[in-house]
Design a protein around this motif. Sequence first.
Motif, short mmCIF file in Angstrom:
data_model
loop_
_atom_site.label_atom_id
_atom_site.label_comp_id
_atom_site.label_asym_id
_atom_site.label_seq_id
_atom_site.Cartn_x
_atom_site.Cartn_y
_atom_site.Cartn_z
N CYS A 191 0.86 -1.18 0.00
CA CYS A 191 0.00 0.00 0.00
C CYS A 191 0.90 1.24 0.00
N ASN A 192 0.89 1.98 -1.11
CA ASN A 192 1.69 3.19 -1.20
C ASN A 192 1.02 4.31 -0.40
N ARG A 218 0.97 8.27 0.42
CA ARG A 218 1.40 9.52 -0.20
C ARG A 218 1.20 10.71 0.71
N ASP A 223 -3.50 12.54 -3.58
CA ASP A 223 -3.39 12.71 -5.03
C ASP A 223 -2.44 11.63 -5.56
N TYR A 224 -2.78 11.06 -6.69
CA TYR A 224 -1.94 10.01 -7.27
C TYR A 224 -0.56 10.53 -7.66
N ASP A 225 -0.44 11.80 -7.94
CA ASP A 225 0.85 12.38 -8.34
C ASP A 225 1.68 12.85 -7.14
N MET A 285 5.42 9.89 -2.68
CA MET A 285 5.22 8.70 -1.86
C MET A 285 6.13 8.80 -0.65
N LYS A 315 -12.22 9.31 -1.02
CA LYS A 315 -11.48 8.78 -2.17
C LYS A 315 -10.10 8.31 -1.70
N PHE A 316 -9.47 9.08 -0.80
CA PHE A 316 -8.20 8.71 -0.18
C PHE A 316 -8.41 8.67 1.33
#
Length: 68
Positions: free
Chosen positions: A30-31, A33, A37-39, A42, A59-60
């Motif tokens: 599990c990354n 962050r 946001d996906y960008d 990490m 969402k996150f």
Amino acid sequence: MRRLLAILLLALVTTATLAEKRAVVRISVCNMRKTGDYDAEMISQALLGTGVKVFSTGKFNEIETPDG
């Protein structure tokens, strides 16, 4: 009788406020962050089976691993 009822009610309220949401990582890695946001950068990873505290969902999710 009222006093006993008040003590039981206080004990239930205290227990409910101390409860925390917990979860277990169900994917191999599990990354984690810095922001939701996906960008985003990490900052860490949690491995399969790691227990985490969940602070918010959406969402996150905001989580904390055992190592902080």
